[in-house]
Design an enzyme around this catalytic site. Sequence first.
Site, short mmCIF file in Angstrom:
data_model
loop_
_atom_site.label_atom_id
_atom_site.label_comp_id
_atom_site.label_asym_id
_atom_site.label_seq_id
_atom_site.Cartn_x
_atom_site.Cartn_y
_atom_site.Cartn_z
N ILE A 1 0.79 -1.02 -0.09
CA ILE A 1 0.09 -0.06 0.06
C ILE A 1 0.83 1.29 -0.11
O ILE A 1 1.75 1.44 0.96
CB ILE A 1 -0.70 0.09 1.30
CG1 ILE A 1 -1.68 -1.47 1.24
CG2 ILE A 1 -1.71 1.34 1.07
CD1 ILE A 1 -2.47 -1.42 2.65
N ASP B 1 10.11 8.30 -1.13
CA ASP B 1 9.41 9.16 -1.94
C ASP B 1 8.97 8.66 -3.26
O ASP B 1 10.15 8.47 -3.99
CB ASP B 1 9.99 10.64 -2.08
CG ASP B 1 9.31 11.81 -2.69
OD1 ASP B 1 8.33 11.34 -3.39
OD2 ASP B 1 9.42 12.66 -1.97
N ASN C 1 -1.90 4.38 -4.06
CA ASN C 1 -2.80 5.24 -3.34
C ASN C 1 -2.30 6.66 -3.11
O ASN C 1 -2.74 7.65 -3.12
CB ASN C 1 -3.48 4.68 -1.89
CG ASN C 1 -3.91 5.76 -0.94
OD1 ASN C 1 -4.98 6.50 -1.16
ND2 ASN C 1 -3.01 6.11 -0.13
N TYR D 1 -4.41 19.10 -11.10
CA TYR D 1 -4.80 18.03 -10.09
C TYR D 1 -5.73 16.92 -10.98
O TYR D 1 -5.56 15.83 -11.00
CB TYR D 1 -5.42 18.34 -8.80
CG TYR D 1 -5.89 16.99 -8.07
CD1 TYR D 1 -4.95 16.19 -7.50
CD2 TYR D 1 -7.35 16.82 -7.88
CE1 TYR D 1 -5.46 15.34 -6.76
CE2 TYR D 1 -7.53 15.84 -6.99
CZ TYR D 1 -6.78 14.92 -6.51
OH TYR D 1 -7.08 13.70 -5.76
N LYS E 1 -5.20 13.25 -12.34
CA LYS E 1 -6.26 11.98 -12.18
C LYS E 1 -6.91 11.68 -13.35
O LYS E 1 -7.30 10.43 -13.29
CB LYS E 1 -7.33 12.44 -10.88
CG LYS E 1 -6.54 12.78 -9.69
CD LYS E 1 -6.11 11.32 -9.09
CE LYS E 1 -5.68 11.25 -7.71
NZ LYS E 1 -5.18 10.04 -7.19
N VAL F 1 -13.51 13.05 0.56
CA VAL F 1 -13.13 12.01 1.76
C VAL F 1 -12.59 13.01 2.52
O VAL F 1 -11.51 13.52 2.48
CB VAL F 1 -12.36 10.93 1.28
CG1 VAL F 1 -12.15 10.01 2.44
CG2 VAL F 1 -12.77 10.30 0.00
P1 NDP Z 1 -3.85 11.91 2.78
O1 NDP Z 1 -2.93 13.28 2.70
O2 NDP Z 1 -4.44 11.77 4.08
O3 NDP Z 1 -2.87 11.00 2.60
C1 NDP Z 1 -2.04 10.85 1.31
C2 NDP Z 1 -0.79 9.86 1.44
O4 NDP Z 1 -0.07 9.83 0.31
C3 NDP Z 1 0.02 9.82 2.64
O5 NDP Z 1 0.08 8.76 3.31
C4 NDP Z 1 1.27 10.35 2.11
O6 NDP Z 1 2.45 10.00 2.83
C5 NDP Z 1 1.56 9.79 0.69
N1 NDP Z 1 2.06 10.45 -0.20
C6 NDP Z 1 2.12 11.67 -0.54
N2 NDP Z 1 3.15 12.39 -1.35
C7 NDP Z 1 3.88 11.26 -1.19
C8 NDP Z 1 5.21 11.00 -1.89
N3 NDP Z 1 5.81 12.09 -2.55
N4 NDP Z 1 5.88 10.01 -1.79
C9 NDP Z 1 5.27 8.72 -1.06
N5 NDP Z 1 4.15 8.93 -0.38
C10 NDP Z 1 3.59 10.16 -0.54
O7 NDP Z 1 -4.85 12.12 1.52
P2 NDP Z 1 -6.00 10.92 1.00
O8 NDP Z 1 -5.88 9.67 2.00
O9 NDP Z 1 -7.10 11.55 0.89
O10 NDP Z 1 -5.47 10.39 -0.21
C11 NDP Z 1 -5.02 9.31 -0.72
C12 NDP Z 1 -5.54 9.04 -2.21
O11 NDP Z 1 -6.87 9.45 -2.53
C13 NDP Z 1 -4.79 10.15 -3.16
O12 NDP Z 1 -4.11 9.72 -4.29
C14 NDP Z 1 -5.77 11.23 -3.43
O13 NDP Z 1 -5.62 12.03 -4.64
C15 NDP Z 1 -6.94 10.27 -3.51
N6 NDP Z 1 -8.25 10.98 -3.25
C16 NDP Z 1 -8.62 11.65 -2.17
C17 NDP Z 1 -9.77 12.12 -2.09
C18 NDP Z 1 -10.18 13.17 -0.69
O14 NDP Z 1 -11.16 13.97 -0.99
N7 NDP Z 1 -9.47 12.85 0.21
C19 NDP Z 1 -10.93 11.98 -3.14
C20 NDP Z 1 -10.36 11.39 -4.10
C21 NDP Z 1 -9.26 10.75 -4.30
P3 NDP Z 1 3.84 10.48 3.36
O15 NDP Z 1 3.23 12.03 3.47
O16 NDP Z 1 4.08 9.91 4.79
O17 NDP Z 1 4.59 10.31 2.31
C1 8X3 Z 2 -9.92 14.54 -4.30
C2 8X3 Z 2 -11.62 14.98 -4.52
O1 8X3 Z 2 -13.18 16.85 -5.41
O2 8X3 Z 2 -11.15 17.63 -4.02
O3 8X3 Z 2 -9.58 13.79 -5.46
O4 8X3 Z 2 -10.88 16.75 -6.34
S1 8X3 Z 2 -11.72 16.49 -4.99
#
Ligand code: NDP
Ligand code: 8X3
Length: 250
Positions: A6, A57, A84, A150, A154, A183
């Site tokens: 993951i 990263d 993710n 963004y 996506k 979310v």
């Molecule tokens: P969070 O910010 O809570 O989590 C993002 C995760 O991505 C963290 O664990 C972070 O870990 C990791 N991450 C970010 N940049 C890097 C990097 N350069 N290298 C490695 N890991 C990285 O956000 P979400 O859980 O919401 O996001 C998860 C996914 O869901 C994303 O792809 C997002 O686009 C997608 N998403 C989110 C939505 C929302 O409304 N929240 C809706 C639709 C999609 P760390 O910083 O420790 O590296």
């Molecule tokens: C995250 C959802 O609507 O902020 O992908 O783009 S939105």
Amino acid sequence: MKTALITGATSGIGKSTAIELAKHNINLILCGRRQERLDALQKELSNSVNVYTLCFDVRSKEDVFNSIENLPKQFAKIDILINNAGNAHGLDPIQTGDLDDWDAMIDINVKGLLYVSKAVIPKMITQQSGHIINIGSIAGKEVYPNGNVYCASKHAVDAINKGMQVDLNQYGIKVGAINPGLVETEFSKVRFKNDDERANNAYKGLNPLTPEDIADIIAFVLTRPYHVNIADLIVFPTAQASSTVVNRSL
Ligand code: NDP
Ligand code: 8X3
């Protein structure tokens, strides 16, 4: 027992997915940049499943490949990949967008996902089995004001998901995307660079999805019989009908 890798397991959807998959007895390779969070989650879940952490990263091609190619034997067979890791950086019109934000979104959400996939897919091909879940977004299906780059990142995930399905079909590997709407995670904190007021406003007046909701769906997708593949799924909170139509009075 199966093993899932993951990315982005330190927070939000990735972290909740790790917790959920542990309940399904799936061993875990947890990835992220914040080692202390990886350690804490490893400690929490190690009572039920085997957990290994990889701190890298996703932008670093070298670190991605070194980490995944040198996994201990016990974790070398990856059955499930949850792509993710990702974030939005900024919410600005195209004419005033920040170049560093653009680089971050393309490098992490698109190129990072590709690097991790490229490191894992050959293992799945050798095994002639595997399941890849790409976390897309409604932003990969629609383009909303100020979402420009963004949304582009996506939309790229959407295309990569379809490309993987087509190319990996011959190996019996399942590929599917889950595309959430709003979310509540650290997502908006990152997007708005720790401006808590703007971050909280994103969810104000509505009941957003929780990361546990997405983890639950991921577990559902993973537990379908082999002949069933959830190829592309959009999930909204009930208060949301599109990127721009959100009922904040429910
Ligand atoms: P969070 O910010 O809570 O989590 C993002 C995760 O991505 C963290 O664990 C972070 O870990 C990791 N991450 C970010 N940049 C890097 C990097 N350069 N290298 C490695 N890991 C990285 O956000 P979400 O859980 O919401 O996001 C998860 C996914 O869901 C994303 O792809 C997002 O686009 C997608 N998403 C989110 C939505 C929302 O409304 N929240 C809706 C639709 C999609 P760390 O910083 O420790 O590296
Ligand atoms: C995250 C959802 O609507 O902020 O992908 O783009 S939105």
